[in-house]
Design a protein around this motif. Structure first.
Motif, mmCIF file in Angstrom:
data_model
loop_
_atom_site.group_PDB
_atom_site.id
_atom_site.type_symbol
_atom_site.label_atom_id
_atom_site.label_comp_id
_atom_site.label_asym_id
_atom_site.label_seq_id
_atom_site.Cartn_x
_atom_site.Cartn_y
_atom_site.Cartn_z
ATOM 1 N N SER A 157 0.827 -1.206 0.000
ATOM 2 C CA SER A 157 0.000 0.000 0.000
ATOM 3 C C SER A 157 0.861 1.256 0.000
ATOM 4 O O SER A 157 2.057 1.226 0.295
ATOM 5 N N PHE A 158 0.225 2.370 -0.338
ATOM 6 C CA PHE A 158 0.925 3.654 -0.338
ATOM 7 C C PHE A 158 1.344 4.024 1.086
ATOM 8 O O PHE A 158 2.393 4.640 1.291
ATOM 9 N N ALA A 159 0.522 3.623 2.081
ATOM 10 C CA ALA A 159 0.872 3.889 3.478
ATOM 11 C C ALA A 159 2.144 3.154 3.870
ATOM 12 O O ALA A 159 3.002 3.701 4.579
ATOM 13 N N ALA A 160 2.294 1.898 3.398
ATOM 14 C CA ALA A 160 3.499 1.125 3.704
ATOM 15 C C ALA A 160 4.737 1.775 3.081
ATOM 16 O O ALA A 160 5.816 1.798 3.686
ATOM 17 N N LYS A 161 4.581 2.307 1.876
ATOM 18 C CA LYS A 161 5.710 2.985 1.224
ATOM 19 C C LYS A 161 6.091 4.260 1.974
ATOM 20 O O LYS A 161 7.275 4.572 2.128
ATOM 21 N N THR A 454 0.303 21.540 11.643
ATOM 22 C CA THR A 454 -0.799 20.587 11.807
ATOM 23 C C THR A 454 -1.210 19.985 10.469
ATOM 24 O O THR A 454 -1.489 18.779 10.371
ATOM 25 N N THR A 455 -1.240 20.792 9.426
ATOM 26 C CA THR A 455 -1.602 20.289 8.093
ATOM 27 C C THR A 455 -0.617 19.216 7.633
ATOM 28 O O THR A 455 -1.016 18.161 7.117
ATOM 29 N N LEU A 456 0.667 19.466 7.805
ATOM 30 C CA LEU A 456 1.681 18.492 7.368
ATOM 31 C C LEU A 456 1.602 17.202 8.186
ATOM 32 O O LEU A 456 1.740 16.098 7.640
ATOM 33 N N LEU A 457 1.389 17.326 9.487
ATOM 34 C CA LEU A 457 1.256 16.130 10.319
ATOM 35 C C LEU A 457 -0.031 15.370 9.987
ATOM 36 O O LEU A 457 -0.045 14.137 9.982
ATOM 37 N N MET A 458 -1.098 16.110 9.692
ATOM 38 C CA MET A 458 -2.359 15.459 9.331
ATOM 39 C C MET A 458 -2.231 14.679 8.028
ATOM 40 O O MET A 458 -2.890 13.644 7.847
ATOM 41 N N THR A 459 -1.387 15.152 7.140
ATOM 42 C CA THR A 459 -1.153 14.412 5.903
ATOM 43 C C THR A 459 -0.611 13.022 6.206
ATOM 44 O O THR A 459 -1.061 12.018 5.635
ATOM 45 N N LEU A 460 0.346 12.945 7.112
ATOM 46 C CA LEU A 460 0.911 11.649 7.500
ATOM 47 C C LEU A 460 -0.104 10.811 8.284
ATOM 48 O O LEU A 460 -0.159 9.588 8.120
ATOM 49 N N ILE A 461 -0.903 11.468 9.124
ATOM 50 C CA ILE A 461 -1.925 10.742 9.884
ATOM 51 C C ILE A 461 -2.933 10.099 8.937
ATOM 52 O O ILE A 461 -3.316 8.931 9.099
ATOM 53 N N MET A 462 -3.363 10.826 7.938
ATOM 54 C CA MET A 462 -4.351 10.306 6.999
ATOM 55 C C MET A 462 -3.795 9.118 6.212
ATOM 56 O O MET A 462 -4.533 8.196 5.847
ATOM 57 N N LEU A 463 -2.481 9.129 5.971
ATOM 58 C CA LEU A 463 -1.862 8.029 5.230
ATOM 59 C C LEU A 463 -1.596 6.821 6.122
ATOM 60 O O LEU A 463 -1.989 5.692 5.804
ATOM 61 N N LEU A 464 -0.931 7.050 7.267
ATOM 62 C CA LEU A 464 -0.443 5.948 8.089
ATOM 63 C C LEU A 464 -1.474 5.417 9.076
ATOM 64 O O LEU A 464 -1.467 4.223 9.403
ATOM 65 N N VAL A 465 -2.352 6.281 9.570
ATOM 66 C CA VAL A 465 -3.296 5.877 10.616
ATOM 67 C C VAL A 465 -4.682 5.603 10.034
ATOM 68 O O VAL A 465 -5.294 4.570 10.312
ATOM 69 N N HIS A 467 -5.369 5.414 6.723
ATOM 70 C CA HIS A 467 -5.252 4.659 5.465
ATOM 71 C C HIS A 467 -6.165 5.220 4.377
ATOM 72 O O HIS A 467 -6.813 4.471 3.641
ATOM 73 N N CYS A 468 -6.236 6.552 4.299
ATOM 74 C CA CYS A 468 -7.046 7.184 3.267
ATOM 75 C C CYS A 468 -6.385 7.017 1.898
ATOM 76 O O CYS A 468 -5.168 6.859 1.784
ATOM 77 N N HIS A 469 -7.188 7.092 0.877
ATOM 78 C CA HIS A 469 -6.657 7.043 -0.487
ATOM 79 C C HIS A 469 -5.803 8.282 -0.728
ATOM 80 O O HIS A 469 -6.131 9.377 -0.267
ATOM 81 N N TRP A 470 -4.735 8.109 -1.468
ATOM 82 C CA TRP A 470 -3.783 9.209 -1.638
ATOM 83 C C TRP A 470 -4.415 10.413 -2.329
ATOM 84 O O TRP A 470 -3.979 11.558 -2.115
ATOM 85 N N ILE A 471 -5.453 10.201 -3.118
ATOM 86 C CA ILE A 471 -6.114 11.331 -3.783
ATOM 87 C C ILE A 471 -6.835 12.207 -2.761
ATOM 88 O O ILE A 471 -6.772 13.443 -2.813
#
Length: 777
Positions: A157-161, A454-465, A467-471
Motif C-alpha cells: 500500500s501507499f501507506a506502507a511505502k 498541523t496540516t503536514l502532520l495530518m497528511t501523515l496521519i491520513m496516510l499511516l493511521v 489509510h485514506c486514499h492518496w487522492i
C-alpha cells in the motif's frame, strides 16, 4: 498540547471513556452490560448538551474573544471605501467556514490520540504506527499495552511505502521531530501572546468614556490583570473552573445579540458578504494593501489550534455540537454587526467592538469581555503547561517541576518556572508594544505556523493511521496549504511590524529543546554502546566480587535492557554492594497514558543467586511520574509478586519466552498485593532476552520461593539506597565548533539550572548515592 482546565462535568465524560476502554477487553456478560450502558450514555441528548455547554469554557474562549481586535488589525490605517468592509467581512466568514468549521471541527478533531489533541498527540500517533522516534527505547512488550493501539498496513500500500520512507533515514526522523518542535514552540508563543492581546484589548474599553485618558493607563491596567492572572496559577482552576462555561456562553450570547441589533439598526446590506464575489472585489480594489490586510483577517481564526489542543476533556461530538450551534453563528453575527456599524462610522474602526455596543449595556458587556479574556488566557496558559510536560516526557525539554493542582483531575498541572517566564515575556510584549496592531501581527505569525505544522502532520496521519486514499490526502493537503500559505504570505509583510516576536521566541525555545534532546539522545546512545556484558557479571560470581551487605540498592538508569555502564563503574570503585540490586528504568511511551495495572515490567538479571532484577516503570505523556513512597511500595509489591509467580511457573513452560501477565493478575488479586502487573519472566543479556528457565533455577541457589521472599523483605527492612548516575557530557576535541557550543555550553548550562534527578525522584539525601562519570560525544 492539551489544556489543564477541567470542570465538574468532566466526570460524566470520564465515565464514558472508562466504559469505552473497557469495551476493548474480551467480551463477557459484564463487558456486554457495560457496552449497553455506554451506548445509552453515548446517545443521551442531555449528557451531550451538558458536555457541549462545558466545552465552551475550555475550548472556545480564545476563538471567542477575537472580535475584540480583528477589524482594528485589518484596517490599522482606517477604512478607505465602504465596500472594503463588506470584502473584509466576506473573508472573515469564509475563513471561519473553511478553517475552524470544515478543517478542524469535522476533520482534524477526529485525529485524536484516545481523545488527546495537539501537536504532540499527532506525533505520538505517528510514533506508534511508524518507527520514527529518535530515542529507540521501546520494547515489544510496550506494544501489548491496552492504550498502545495501532493499525497494520498492507505491504504494497501507499501507506506502507510512506512508512518505509520515514523509517529508512535518520535525517527524516529528525526532520519530523523538528517540525513537531517548531509547532510546539509556536504554541508556547501563543501562551505569551494570547493573554497579552486579549487582556489589552478588553482593558481598552475603560478609555471609551474618558477620551483624554492616556494609553499608558490602559497598559497599566492590563499589566495588573496579567500579574494577577499568572500569580493565581498555582491555585489551579478547580475552584473557579465551573464559572468558565457560563461566562463564555454569556459572552457569545452578548456578542451575537449585539450583532443582530447592529445589523438591524445600521446597515443590513452587510449580509451581501456571504457572497464570495466580494472577496474578489476586495483584492482587486485593495491590491497589495488588501493582501497584507489578511494578517488582520486571520486573527478571526486564532484559537482554532487551541480548539484542537484542548480536546482532552470532551468527546468530539460535544465540541462539534457547541461550535455549530453556539460558537459559529454567534461569531458570524458579531462580525456582521461590527461591519454594519462601521458602514456608517468609518472613524471608529480603532474601537469598533466597544463603540458598537448599545450604551445601556456597555458596562455589563465590558465586565463580561474582561472575564472572557481572562478565561481565554487561562486556557492558553494551561495548555502551554501541558505541552511543555509532553515535550519533557518525550525527552525534548529540560527537567522542570510539575505540580498537580487538582486531586480529582489529572490534567490540571502547574509549572512554576515556566509560569514566571511566561509572565515576564507577556508583560514585556504588552508594555513594550502598547499597541494591539503589532501584538496582533505577532499573534498571527504564531497561529499560521502552527496551522501549517498541523496540516503536514495530518497528511501523515491520513496516510499511516486512517489509510485514506492518496487522492483524498492530496486534496485535503492542497486545499489546506493554499488557504494557510495565503495567510502566511500576508503575515510575512508584517515581520518588521511585530511579526518577528514569535519567531524570536520560537527560535529561543527551539534551540533549548533541540539541544536538550540532542544531549539526551547522545547520553542514551553512550549507555547503549557501553552496556556491561552479562558474561562479565556471571564471571564475578554471586557475590559480584564484592561484599554483599544487607539492603536493597535501586540503580536508576535510562536503559530498559542490559546492565548499565554505571554499575560496572560503581562496583570497580567501591568495596561493597547491596544484597539485592534492582535496576530501575523510568521511561515514557508514545501513548497518552499507561494504565496503573500495566505500569511495571519486572525481569530477573542473571541466576537467582545473584538477586539482581530490572523494573521498568512506563508512563504516557499525560501521566505524572512521582518518585515517592507510593511508587516505591508499588515497585516492591510488583517485585515480590514476580518472585512468587516465578517459583510457581518455573519449569511449567516449554516456550522460549513467556509472560505471566495474566497469571500475575490472578495470583496478585487473590493475595491483595497488586491488581495487575506485567511480570515478564526473562533474563536480560546485552543483545537479547533469553528465558529464565534456561539461565538458572531457584534450586541452584538452594533457596525456595519462601526463602527468597523472606530474604528480600529482610533486605528491604535493612534499608533502601538510591544510586543515581551523575553523568557529565563533553564534546570531543575534534568536534566542530557549533557542537562544542551546543554540548559544552548550552546543554551544560541547561543541566546546571534544571532540577536534579534526585529532586525529580524525591530521593531523601540520607539514602542517596551519586556515581559520577564523564563521557565524550
Amino acid at each position: 498540547m492539551a489544556s489543564g482546565v477541567d470542570f465538574d462535568g468532566s466526570e460524566a465524560k470520564g465515565e464514558m471513556w472508562d466504559l469505552e476502554q473497557k469495551l476493548d477487553q474480551p467480551m463477557d456478560e459484564e463487558a456486554g452490560r457495560l457496552k449497553n450502558m455506554y451506548r445509552e450514555k453515548k446517545f443521551s441528548t442531555l449528557l451531550l448538551l451538558r458536555l457541549a455547554f462545558q466545552s465552551l469554557g475550555v475550548v472556545y474562549g480564545d476563538l471567542g474573544t477575537s472580535p475584540l481586535y480583528v477589524f482594528y488589525n485589518t484596517f490599522p490605517d482606517g477604512v478607505d471605501d465602504t465596500e472594503d468592509i463588506i470584502g473584509a467581512l466576506s473573508l472573515i466568514i469564509y475563513s471561519l467556514t473553511l478553517i475552524p468549521l470544515l478543517k478542524y471541527v469535522f476533520i482534524v478533531c477526529r485525529a485524536t490520540d484516545n481523545g488527546q489533541g495537539g501537536t504532540f498527540a499527532l506525533y505520538s500517533l505517528l510514533c506508534r504506527h511508524a518507527k520514527v522516534r529518535t530515542i529507540p527505547n521501546q520494547h515489544r512488550t510496550d506494544e501489548e499495552l491496552t492504550t498502545y493501539s495501532r493499525n497494520t498496513v498492507h505491504e504494497r500500500s501507499f501507506a506502507a511505502k510512506t512508512k518505509a520512507f520515514l523509517e529508512a533515514n535518520t535525517f527524516r526522523k529528525i526532520a519530523l521531530l523538528m517540525l513537531v518542535l517548531v509547532g510546539t514552540c509556536m504554541v508556547i508563543g501563543d501562551g505569551i501572546l494570547t493573554p497579552a492581546i486579549s487582556v489589552l484589548s478588553a482593558s481598552g474599553g475603560i478609555s471609551l468614556d474618558h477620551p483624554k485618558m492616556s494609553n499608558d493607563v490602559v497598559v497599566i491596567v492590563a499589566v495588573i490583570i496579567l500579574v494577577g492572572l499568572f500569580s493565581m496559577q498555582h491555585y489551579g482552576t478547580d475552584r473557579v473552573g465551573w464559572l468558565f462555561a457560563p461566562v463564555v456562553l454569556l459572552w457569545f450570547l452578548f456578542i451575537g445579540g449585539i450583532g443582530i441589533y447592529n445589523i438591524y439598526n445600521y446597515d443590513s446590506s452587510v449580509l451581501k458578504a456571504f457572497s464570495p464575489l466580494y472577496i474578489y472585489r476586495y483584492f482587486r480594489n485593495g491590491k497589495k494593501k488588501g493582501w497584507t490586510s489578511l494578517g488582520g483577517i486571520m486573527l478571526s481564526i486564532t484559537g482554532t489550534e487551541a480548539l484542537f489542543a484542548d480536546l482532552a476533556h470532551f468527546p468530539v461530538s460535544a465540541v462539534q455540537l457547541a461550535f455549530t450551534i453556539v460558537v459559529f453563528p454567534c461569531l458570524l453575527l458579531a462580525y456582521s454587526g461590527q461591519a454594519a456599524y462601521l458602514m456608517q462610522n468609518h472613524d471608529h474602526v480603532l474601537d469598533a467592538f466597544y463603540r458598537s455596543i448599545p450604551e445601556s449595556i456597555y458596562w455589563p458587556v465590558f465586565i463580561i469581555a474582561t472575564l472572557a479574556a481572562i478565561v481565554a488566557s487561562q486556557a492558553t496558559i494551561s495548555a502551554t503547561f501541558s505541552i511543555i510536560k509532553q515535550a519533557h516526557a518525550l525527552g525534548c525539554f529540560p527537567r522542570v517541576k510539575v505540580v498537580h493542582t487538582s486531586k480529582t483531575f489529572l490534567g490540571q498541572i502547574y509549572i512554576p518556572d515556566m509560569n514566571w517566564i511566561l509572565m515576564v515575556l507577556c508583560i514585556a510584549v504588552t508594555a513594550g508594544f502598547q499597541d494591539k496592531s503589532q501584538i496582533g501581527n505577532a499573534y498571527g505569525t504564531a497561529v499560521v505556523v502552527v496551522m501549517l505544522v498541523t496540516t503536514l502532520l495530518m497528511t501523515l496521519i491520513m496516510l499511516l493511521v486512517w489509510h485514506c486514499h492518496w487522492i483524498l490526502v492530496l486534496l485535503f493537503t492542497l486545499l489546506s496549504l493554499v488557504v494557510e500559505c495565503t495567510y502566511f504570505s500576508a503575515v510575512l509583510f508584517k515581520i518588521n511590524q511585530g511579526g518577528w516576536v514569535p519567531l524570536v521566541i520560537a527560535a529561543a525555545f527551539l534551540l533549548i529543546m533541540y539541544v536538550w534532546h540532542y544531549g539526551t539522545l547522545k547520553r542514551y546512545e553512550f549507555e547503549m554502546h557501553s552496556k556491561v556484558s552479562l558474561a562479565w557479571i556471571l564471571g564475578l560470581g554471586p557475590s559480584l566480587g564484592l561484599v554483599r551487605v544487607p539492603g536493597i540498592g535501586l540503580v536508576y538508569t535510562e536503559l530498559a535492557s542490559g546492565v548499565p555502564h554505571i554499575f560496572s563503574h560503581f562496583i570497580t570503585n567501591l568495596p561493597a554492594i547491596h544484597s539485592v540490586v534492582v535496576f530501575v528504568c523510568v521511561k515514557y511511551l508514545p501513548v497518552y497514558t499507561v494504565p496503573e495495572g500495566e505500569r511495571f515490567l519486572v525481569k530477573r538479571i542473571g541466576p537467582k543467586s545473584f538477586h539482581m532484577f530490572r523494573c521498568v516503570a512506563r508512563y504516557g505523556y499525560k501521566d505524572l511520574h512521582k518518585k515517592d513512597d507510593d511508587f516505591e511500595n508499588k515497585l516492591f509489591t510488583n517485585l515480590f509478586t514476580f518472585v512468587r509467580l516465578e517459583a510457581m511457573m518455573d519449569g511449567c513452560s516449554d516456550s522460549d519466552e513467556y509472560s505471566l501477565c495474566g497469571a500475575g493478575q490472578q495470583q496478585a488479586g487473590g493475595n491483595g498485593e497488586t491488581s495487575a502487573s506485567n511480570l515478564d519472566l526473562t533474563v536480560s543479556t546485552v543483545d537479547s532476552i533469553v528465558p529464565a528457565t534456561h539461565a538458572s533455577s531457584g534450586r541452584e541457589s538452594g533457596q525456595t520461593e519462601g526463602d527468597e521472599l523472606e530474604f528480600m523483605r529482610g533486605c528491604r527492612d535493612a534499608g533502601v539506597v538510591h544510586i543515581l548516575g551523575n553523568t557529565v557530557v563533553r564534546a570531543r576535541r575534534e568536534s566542530r565548533f557549533y557542537k562544542k557550543i551546543a554540548i559544552d555550553y548550552i546543554y551544560a548550562f541547561l543541566r546546571k539550572i534544571c532540577r536534579e534527578n534526585s529532586v525529580i525522584f524525591n530521593v531523601p539525601h540520607e539514602s542517596l548515592l551519586n556515581v559520577g562519570q564523564v563521557f565524550f560525544v
